[in-house]
Design a protein around this motif. Structure first.
Motif, PDB file in Angstrom:
ATOM      1  N   THR A 233      22.119  40.448  -5.160  1.00 47.73           N
ATOM      2  CA  THR A 233      22.821  41.524  -4.470  1.00 47.73           C
ATOM      3  C   THR A 233      23.147  42.685  -5.405  1.00 47.73           C
ATOM      4  N   LYS A 234      22.615  42.664  -6.608  1.00 45.07           N
ATOM      5  CA  LYS A 234      22.918  43.721  -7.572  1.00 45.07           C
ATOM      6  C   LYS A 234      22.449  45.074  -7.074  1.00 45.07           C
ATOM      7  N   SER A 235      21.261  45.136  -6.468  1.00 45.04           N
ATOM      8  CA  SER A 235      20.743  46.401  -5.963  1.00 45.04           C
ATOM      9  C   SER A 235      21.606  46.947  -4.834  1.00 45.04           C
ATOM     10  N   VAL A 236      22.155  46.054  -4.011  1.00 49.04           N
ATOM     11  CA  VAL A 236      23.039  46.490  -2.930  1.00 49.04           C
ATOM     12  C   VAL A 236      24.282  47.154  -3.501  1.00 49.04           C
ATOM     13  N   ILE A 237      24.867  46.550  -4.501  1.00 44.31           N
ATOM     14  CA  ILE A 237      26.056  47.124  -5.140  1.00 44.31           C
ATOM     15  C   ILE A 237      25.733  48.470  -5.768  1.00 44.31           C
ATOM     16  N   ILE A 238      24.532  48.617  -6.294  1.00 41.51           N
ATOM     17  CA  ILE A 238      24.143  49.876  -6.922  1.00 41.51           C
ATOM     18  C   ILE A 238      24.187  51.020  -5.917  1.00 41.51           C
ATOM     19  N   PHE A 239      23.696  50.779  -4.702  1.00 39.26           N
ATOM     20  CA  PHE A 239      23.675  51.849  -3.705  1.00 39.26           C
ATOM     21  C   PHE A 239      25.081  52.189  -3.227  1.00 39.26           C
ATOM     22  N   PHE A 240      25.963  51.222  -3.161  1.00 40.61           N
ATOM     23  CA  PHE A 240      27.357  51.529  -2.835  1.00 40.61           C
ATOM     24  C   PHE A 240      28.013  52.318  -3.971  1.00 40.61           C
ATOM     25  N   ARG A 241      27.680  52.005  -5.190  1.00 42.36           N
ATOM     26  CA  ARG A 241      28.198  52.772  -6.319  1.00 42.36           C
ATOM     27  C   ARG A 241      27.659  54.200  -6.316  1.00 42.36           C
ATOM     28  N   LEU A 242      26.396  54.338  -5.912  1.00 37.74           N
ATOM     29  CA  LEU A 242      25.810  55.672  -5.807  1.00 37.74           C
ATOM     30  C   LEU A 242      26.599  56.529  -4.829  1.00 37.74           C
ATOM     31  N   LEU A 243      26.971  55.943  -3.706  1.00 39.98           N
ATOM     32  CA  LEU A 243      27.777  56.662  -2.730  1.00 39.98           C
ATOM     33  C   LEU A 243      29.159  56.978  -3.278  1.00 39.98           C
ATOM     34  N   ALA A 244      29.755  56.023  -3.994  1.00 41.70           N
ATOM     35  CA  ALA A 244      31.088  56.241  -4.560  1.00 41.70           C
ATOM     36  C   ALA A 244      31.076  57.382  -5.571  1.00 41.70           C
ATOM     37  N   VAL A 245      29.991  57.480  -6.351  1.00 42.85           N
ATOM     38  CA  VAL A 245      29.876  58.588  -7.310  1.00 42.85           C
ATOM     39  C   VAL A 245      29.817  59.913  -6.582  1.00 42.85           C
ATOM     40  N   PHE A 246      29.044  59.983  -5.505  1.00 44.86           N
ATOM     41  CA  PHE A 246      28.921  61.234  -4.754  1.00 44.86           C
ATOM     42  C   PHE A 246      30.270  61.672  -4.188  1.00 44.86           C
ATOM     43  N   VAL A 247      30.941  60.752  -3.513  1.00 43.15           N
ATOM     44  CA  VAL A 247      32.234  61.102  -2.904  1.00 43.15           C
ATOM     45  C   VAL A 247      33.269  61.392  -3.982  1.00 43.15           C
ATOM     46  N   GLY A 248      33.288  60.576  -5.029  1.00 39.81           N
ATOM     47  CA  GLY A 248      34.301  60.730  -6.063  1.00 39.81           C
ATOM     48  C   GLY A 248      34.151  61.982  -6.893  1.00 39.81           C
ATOM     49  N   MET A 249      32.938  62.568  -6.921  1.00 41.71           N
ATOM     50  CA  MET A 249      32.730  63.758  -7.741  1.00 41.71           C
ATOM     51  C   MET A 249      32.633  65.040  -6.921  1.00 41.71           C
ATOM     52  N   TRP A 250      32.399  64.929  -5.614  1.00 40.66           N
ATOM     53  CA  TRP A 250      32.374  66.121  -4.778  1.00 40.66           C
ATOM     54  C   TRP A 250      33.697  66.344  -4.041  1.00 40.66           C
ATOM     55  N   LEU A 251      34.396  65.271  -3.713  1.00 41.88           N
ATOM     56  CA  LEU A 251      35.662  65.427  -2.999  1.00 41.88           C
ATOM     57  C   LEU A 251      36.687  66.215  -3.809  1.00 41.88           C
ATOM     58  N   PRO A 252      36.841  65.980  -5.116  1.00 44.54           N
ATOM     59  CA  PRO A 252      37.757  66.814  -5.899  1.00 44.54           C
ATOM     60  C   PRO A 252      37.358  68.295  -5.909  1.00 44.54           C
ATOM     61  N   THR A 253      36.059  68.584  -5.802  1.00 41.48           N
ATOM     62  CA  THR A 253      35.618  69.974  -5.744  1.00 41.48           C
ATOM     63  C   THR A 253      36.116  70.646  -4.471  1.00 41.48           C
ATOM     64  N   ILE A 254      36.001  69.926  -3.341  1.00 35.41           N
ATOM     65  CA  ILE A 254      36.487  70.482  -2.074  1.00 35.41           C
ATOM     66  C   ILE A 254      37.995  70.706  -2.128  1.00 35.41           C
ATOM     67  N   ILE A 255      38.714  69.749  -2.686  1.00 32.03           N
ATOM     68  CA  ILE A 255      40.172  69.890  -2.780  1.00 32.03           C
ATOM     69  C   ILE A 255      40.541  71.046  -3.701  1.00 32.03           C
ATOM     70  N   ALA A 256      39.852  71.142  -4.844  1.00 30.47           N
ATOM     71  CA  ALA A 256      40.195  72.171  -5.825  1.00 30.47           C
ATOM     72  C   ALA A 256      39.907  73.578  -5.309  1.00 30.47           C
ATOM     73  N   ILE A 257      38.831  73.722  -4.539  1.00 26.36           N
ATOM     74  CA  ILE A 257      38.450  75.065  -4.092  1.00 26.36           C
ATOM     75  C   ILE A 257      39.145  75.445  -2.793  1.00 26.36           C
TER      76      ILE A 257
END
Length: 373
Positions: A233-257
């Motif tokens: 299930t390592k590959s499955v966790i990787i794709f969830f982490r990929l999503l977490a990176v996207f949300v975690g790094m773009w959401l602060p941009t929306i809040i900041a701007i």
């Protein structure tokens, strides 16, 4: 100075609204620092993500897997965002102001296109991962989508993202783009009607719907314990982490701007924008945890694949040339043997005749013996 011509230092702290702060620009020196930093950072991230992209696409075995094709399509908007931002921020820094209105429109387009396409492609990946986990939990065989199906989905998402990114070109009373915080051109609010349209319509079309769907999938996976423990299930966790990176790094941009309000200085928006610039590189780093992708990228960087292909080509040519030379030599040898056999046979016949003739001549030339007296 920004396109609005308003500086943050000119705003009245008591009467300025949130809409005024959205378009007010920092000082020219602060703008220059932000633009130079973003241009250099985006250029570096762009080069790294291009190498990552080429590492996958040059490996036939890796790019033929459907989930890796999704990764390729997610990487492309990140490359576009990084390279284009490096160019636009560099031009702004070189001129000391926004380069042009057209460049501002282009920046608004590629930012929204990249953000929207990455969000919806992540939702498409999570949908497939969810289906795979449910099939595994129900002891059913999961069939991943074909490559052509993945390509069709990705191109439809690209088309949808292009339409969403082009909405601000019409410059309606409720939706238009401008220099947000005096740092980057984005669709922004300027009054209450435009604010309502942005948060009740545009936000959901851009990221709201895929974000809600992904949250639903995450809770469903956790509630039903669809992810079994184990290495598989390592590959499955990787794709969830990929999503977490996207949300975690773009959401602060929306809040900041958009939601920072009247916080003094451009540095909060600068920090949020910097996180968004690092997102493509962070996503690539997370996906590199997949063994096949990591090996493909490593072989591409070290030129191992090209050296291997070159030596295989050389060996094949060498073996074919050796084989042809061996066949030619064999044919020539067989031909020479045949000639030698024929010549030997003829010589043998001739030798036999000569021996008879010699023998007869010898007998004829033999001197007569003297008769006894």
């Amino acid at each position: 100075m920004g396109l609005s011509g308003v500086l943050r230092s000119d705003l009245n702290a008591t009467t300025a609204t949130r809409f005024d702060h959205l378009t007010a620009a920092p000082s020219s020196q602060q703008q220059l620092i932000v633009w130079i930093t973003w241009s250099a950072l985006a250029g570096l991230v762009g080069v790294c993500t291009i190498i990552f992209f080429l590492g996958i696409i040059t490996s036939r075995k890796v790019r033929n897997r459907s989930f890796n094709v999704y990764v390729l399509f997610i990487t492309f908007p990140g490359i576009l965002f990084s390279v284009a931002c490096s160019i636009t921020c560099g031009l702004n820094a070189a001129t000391g102001r926004y380069y042009s209105e057209r460049m501002c429109s282009f920046q608004s387009f590629y930012v929204v296109f990249s953000f929207t396409s990455i969000a919806w492609l992540n939702a498409a990946i999570i949908h497939q991962v969810h289906a795979m986990l449910k099939s595994s939990n129900n002891h059913r065989r999961y069939t991943p989508p074909e490559t052509k199906t993945v390509c069709f989905q990705a191109f439809m998402i690209y088309l949808y993202a292009s339409i969403i990114a082009s909405l601000s070109f019409f410059r309606t009373s409720v939706h238009h783009h401008s220099d947000a915080r005096g740092l980057a051109c984005l669709p922004i609010e300027r009054d209450v009607p435009s604010s309502l349209f942005f948060w009740l319509c545009f936000f959901w079309l851009m990221i709201g719907v895929p974000l809600v769907y992904v949250v639903y999938v995450w809770f469903d996976v956790q509630r039903n314990k669809l992810v079994p423990p184990g290495e598989k299930t390592k590959s499955v966790i990787i794709f969830f982490r990929l999503l977490a990176v996207f949300v975690g790094m773009w959401l602060p941009t929306i809040i900041a701007i958009y939601l920072a309000g009247a916080i003094d200085g451009p540095w909060l928006a600068f920090a949020g924008g910097t996180l968004s610039h690092l997102q493509p590189l962070a996503s690539a780093w997370v996906v590199m945890a997949k063994h096949d992708i990591r090996e493909a990228v490593r072989k591409f960087i070290t030129c191992q694949r090209w050296n291997q292909a070159r030596w295989v080509h050389r060996l094949s040519r060498l073996s074919s040339s050796r084989a042809s030379r061996f066949d030619r030599q064999t044919a020539e040898s067989e031909r020479d043997d045949a000639v030698l056999v024929k010549v030997s046979f003829e010589v043998s016949e001739n030798d036999g005749d000569d021996e008879g003739e010699v023998e007869d001549n010898f007998q004829e030339d033999e001197p007569e013996q003297a008769e006894p007296v």
